[in-house]
Scaffold this active site. Structure first.
Site, PDB file in Angstrom:
ATOM      1  N   ARG A 264       0.851  -1.184   0.000  1.00 30.64           N
ATOM      2  CA  ARG A 264       0.000   0.000   0.000  1.00 30.64           C
ATOM      3  C   ARG A 264       0.889   1.237   0.000  1.00 30.64           C
ATOM      4  NH1 ARG A 264      -3.786  -2.473  -1.651  1.00 30.64           N
ATOM      5  NH2 ARG A 264      -5.585  -3.177  -0.473  1.00 30.64           N
TER       6      ARG A 264
ATOM      7  N   HIS B  30      -1.873   1.154  -9.674  1.00 35.13           N
ATOM      8  CA  HIS B  30      -2.538   0.194  -8.776  1.00 35.13           C
ATOM      9  C   HIS B  30      -3.239  -0.914  -9.574  1.00 35.13           C
ATOM     10  CE1 HIS B  30      -4.346  -0.250  -4.487  1.00 35.13           C
ATOM     11  NE2 HIS B  30      -4.309  -1.417  -5.099  1.00 35.13           N
TER      12      HIS B  30
HETATM   13  C1  GLV Z   1      -5.845  -4.389  -4.221  1.00 33.92           C
HETATM   14  O1  GLV Z   1      -4.998  -3.602  -3.921  1.00 33.92           O
HETATM   15  C2  GLV Z   1      -6.397  -5.357  -3.315  1.00 33.92           C
HETATM   16  O2  GLV Z   1      -6.304  -5.166  -2.087  1.00 33.92           O
HETATM   17  O3  GLV Z   1      -6.953  -6.351  -3.788  1.00 33.92           O
END
Ligand code: GLV
Length: 308
Positions: free
Chosen positions: A223, A271
């Site tokens: 993250r 992401h």
């Molecule tokens: C994406 O970042 C997830 O947590 O699946």
């Protein structure tokens, strides 16, 4: 009795079709079409609705549609309601692909060659063997373990670090704060796959970078909150780190003008390292619904005190 889905609507349509086939007795609903809120027994969300407890007084299980639950405010979810992380094979496979790609890119100097191409520079760097490269994965959960198993196949020297000790065949394992120094000292390519919790926020910091060998590479697929951004920029400037491959950011989308965008030694992706795949996710959720009905332990049940 209904199941409410509150996440990406395009993939939600596939969830709806699969639920209709596999569990026709459940009234599957896609946010914001919630139907009768008191009929909602199960909720699957990326970001849960505000006032969850008040709006959906009969909810029995809350599922994250993602691998992480850091976006959940546990204080808004009644303590007796189980919260479940997404553990499904499609998400694991995607992460294995991305982490492998990133580690191979670091290993084969992909970022320096991209910069050289932009400058029209022909400068071969000696090719090293995978066996001479030490990869370290922070986090040995379902994702970390799968990534390590794949990387091992290339012949990298693989190690993992986890909060509590884990044994994996052929993988050097380090655990706890007392194992961190030795883990970092032997890591040329560091992959962060930790959950974001109070204990791991800001872990990718100057203090950690200084314990890596000079010219290491960072891959962050955990993250954005794991990384202290300015410390990364400083570590790249000083040569402590030679490159970073980042998929997650403190602020997403990464704001225009952010120094990461144009940094020659940072690769940014939006992401996308992995995404929950409806086919396998619905399978995993239906299995957990069955377990819940039968009073069996849920797969991916979150320990709220630990935050994952
Ligand atoms: C994406 O970042 C997830 O947590 O699946």
């Amino acid at each position: 009795m209904s199941f409410l889905y509150k996440a990406d609507p395009e993939r939600g349509a596939v969830w709806a079709r699969l639920f209709a086939e596999r569990a026709p007795d459940i009234d599957f609903r896609i946010w914001p079409d919630i139907g009768n809120p008191s009929a909602v027994r199960y909720l699957a969300a990326w970001e849960p609705p505000e006032n969850l407890a008040e709006t959906f007084p009969n909810v029995k299980v809350v599922f994250s549609v993602g691998a992480g639950v850091d976006q959940f405010d546990f204080s808004r979810i009644p303590p007796e309601v189980p919260v479940v992380r997404m553990i499904e094979s499609g998400l694991v496979a995607g992460m294995v692909e991305y982490a492998t790609l990133a580690v191979l890119a670091a290993h084969r100097d992909w970022l320096p060659y991209a910069a050289q191409q932009r400058e029209g520079v022909w400068n071969p760097i000696r090719v090293r063997t995978a066996g001479s490269r030490r990869v370290g994965v922070l986090g040995m959960g379902v994702l970390g373990q799968a990534v390590l198993a794949k990387l091992q196949g290339f012949g990298f020297q693989c190690a993992g670090w986890s909060r509590t000790a884990r044994e994996l065949p052929g993988i050097e394992s380090y655990a706890g704060e007392e194992g961190m120094d030795a883990f970092l000292a032997r890591t040329d390519i560091l992959v962060c796959l930790l959950p974001l919790t109070n204990a791991t926020r800001g872990i990718l910091s100057r203090d950690l970078f200084e314990r890596l060998p000079p010219r290491s590479v960072l891959v962050n697929v955990g993250r954005g909150g794991h990384l202290v951004e300015q410390d990364l920029l400083d570590a790249l400037d000083s040569g402590r780190l030679s490159a970073a491959i980042l998929d997650v950011f403190d602020t997403e989308p990464l704001p225009p003008g952010h120094p990461f965008w144009r940094h020659p030694r940072i690769m940014v992706t939006p992401h996308i390292a992995s995404m929950t795949q409806p086919e396998t996710a619905v399978e995993a959720v239906l299995e957990n619904l069955r377990r819940h009905r039968e009073g069996l332990p849920l797969i991916g049940l979150v320990d709220r005190r630990q935050g994952y």
